[in-house]
Design a protein around this motif. Structure first.
Motif, PDB file in Angstrom:
ATOM      1  N   TRP A  63      -8.344   3.195  -1.172  1.00 42.97           N
ATOM      2  CA  TRP A  63      -8.611   1.982  -0.403  1.00 42.97           C
ATOM      3  C   TRP A  63      -9.801   1.177  -0.938  1.00 42.97           C
ATOM      4  O   TRP A  63      -9.682  -0.059  -1.067  1.00 42.97           O
ATOM      5  N   ASP A  82       2.024   3.111  -5.706  1.00 47.87           N
ATOM      6  CA  ASP A  82       1.020   2.274  -6.364  1.00 47.87           C
ATOM      7  C   ASP A  82       0.126   3.095  -7.287  1.00 47.87           C
ATOM      8  O   ASP A  82      -0.406   2.571  -8.269  1.00 47.87           O
ATOM      9  N   THR A 121      -5.416  -9.025   5.289  1.00 44.91           N
ATOM     10  CA  THR A 121      -5.073  -7.614   5.108  1.00 44.91           C
ATOM     11  C   THR A 121      -4.749  -7.102   6.503  1.00 44.91           C
ATOM     12  O   THR A 121      -5.558  -7.217   7.423  1.00 44.91           O
ATOM     13  N   LEU A 141      -8.611  -0.870  -3.856  1.00 48.08           N
ATOM     14  CA  LEU A 141      -7.760  -1.983  -3.462  1.00 48.08           C
ATOM     15  C   LEU A 141      -8.610  -3.146  -2.962  1.00 48.08           C
ATOM     16  O   LEU A 141      -8.394  -4.301  -3.367  1.00 48.08           O
ATOM     17  N   TYR A 149      -4.937   7.559  -0.944  1.00 51.38           N
ATOM     18  CA  TYR A 149      -4.811   6.185  -1.432  1.00 51.38           C
ATOM     19  C   TYR A 149      -6.209   5.618  -1.678  1.00 51.38           C
ATOM     20  O   TYR A 149      -7.098   5.755  -0.838  1.00 51.38           O
ATOM     21  N   LEU A 198      -1.742  -2.809   5.203  1.00 48.97           N
ATOM     22  CA  LEU A 198      -2.565  -1.610   5.092  1.00 48.97           C
ATOM     23  C   LEU A 198      -1.968  -0.496   5.936  1.00 48.97           C
ATOM     24  O   LEU A 198      -1.484  -0.732   7.043  1.00 48.97           O
ATOM     25  N   SER A 241       0.830  -1.220   0.000  1.00 50.39           N
ATOM     26  CA  SER A 241       0.000   0.000   0.000  1.00 50.39           C
ATOM     27  C   SER A 241       0.857   1.261   0.000  1.00 50.39           C
ATOM     28  O   SER A 241       0.678   2.161   0.845  1.00 50.39           O
TER      29      SER A 241
END
Length: 258
Positions: A213, A179, A229, A216, A211, A203, A175
């Protein structure tokens, strides 16, 4: 469903093993990656009896020992340094086997200054292949954290995994800000480079809106990922409260159809 756990770095770095198991069960976390050097003391210096005790503690707990988190890295151009890293990894793998950990987290940690990236990638990939093959014989996965300057950038990391070329060498998705491509907002292109190879996910702070999330979580679910995770977040003066909030956000990010 995705599973929720923590990395003891750094939110639980000062907890001993009984505290980790008691707190995670109470807070609704199903697994843990024990980061080396922390107070839990699950290190290669443990005696055979000590290793059996750790295994028994997890066998008696609903909390799963997802893995051991090492800092072993394979980017050094010095052959002696590299061989020691590989040898130390193999010793740590045996610790993982003895205590019942499912995997060991390792990492690249950058491209040596002035070196051609492909040369570094080949060296790292060859080392990962060797430790992955060794760990397979112990029933332990090698999980490569997306880490390091030049080695956490995509598609360089994907090239490392291609060169590692072993089914027992998987990815620890980390993460990272990298990315998300510059000027972009989606991680889908970079995720695709390692889709199907991800074994664990680290995470960060789920309140960080920079980000994506939700994306993802959608990608992991669509990829058939049912692993852990894991919250890898800073220490706090009130860790129980922080972990409760983290779990609530984690649940909120689950895809509706999951």
């Amino acid at each position: 469903m995705l599973q929720l756990g923590i990395v003891t770095y750094n939110i639980a770095k000062d907890w001993d093993l009984p505290t980790i198991l008691q707190k995670l069960e109470k807070l609704g976390y199903g697994g843990v990656e024990l980061r080396t050097t922390h107070k839990h003391g699950v290190e290669v210096g443990l005696s055979a009896e000590g290793r059996r005790e750790v295994r028994k503690r997890f066998e008696d707990s609903p909390v799963e020992l997802v893995g051991l988190g090492s800092a072993f890295e394979y980017h050094s151009p010095d052959p002696a340094v590299l061989r020691k890293m590989i040898a130390d990894t193999k010793e740590y793998v045996r610790l993982a086997h003895d205590v019942g950990a499912l995997g060991v987290k390792v990492r690249p940690n950058g491209i040596p200054k002035g070196e051609d990236p492909e040369t570094a990638f080949k060296r790292i990939g060859a080392a990962l292949h060797e430790v992955g093959e060794d760990a397979e014989g112990q029933g332990v996965e090698i999980r490569v954290e997306v880490h390091g300057t030049g080695t956490s950038e995509w598609p360089g990391f994907a090239r490392i995994m291609e060169l590692a070329n072993h089914p027992n060498v998987g990815v620890c998705w980390n993460s990272n800000p990298q990315d998300v491509p510059k000027g972009g907002s989606s991680i889908a292109g970079n995720y695709k480079l390692v889709a199907g190879k991800i074994r664990t996910v680290h995470l960060r702070d789920l309140t960080d809106e920079a980000y994506p999330w939700p994306e993802l979580f959608r990608l992991l679910t669509a990829d058939g990922f049912h692993g852990f995770t894991m919250a890898e977040i800073p220490e706090s003066t009130d860790p129980d409260r922080v972990l409760r909030y983290f779990r609530s956000l984690w649940k909120a990010y689950q895809p509706v159809h999951a």
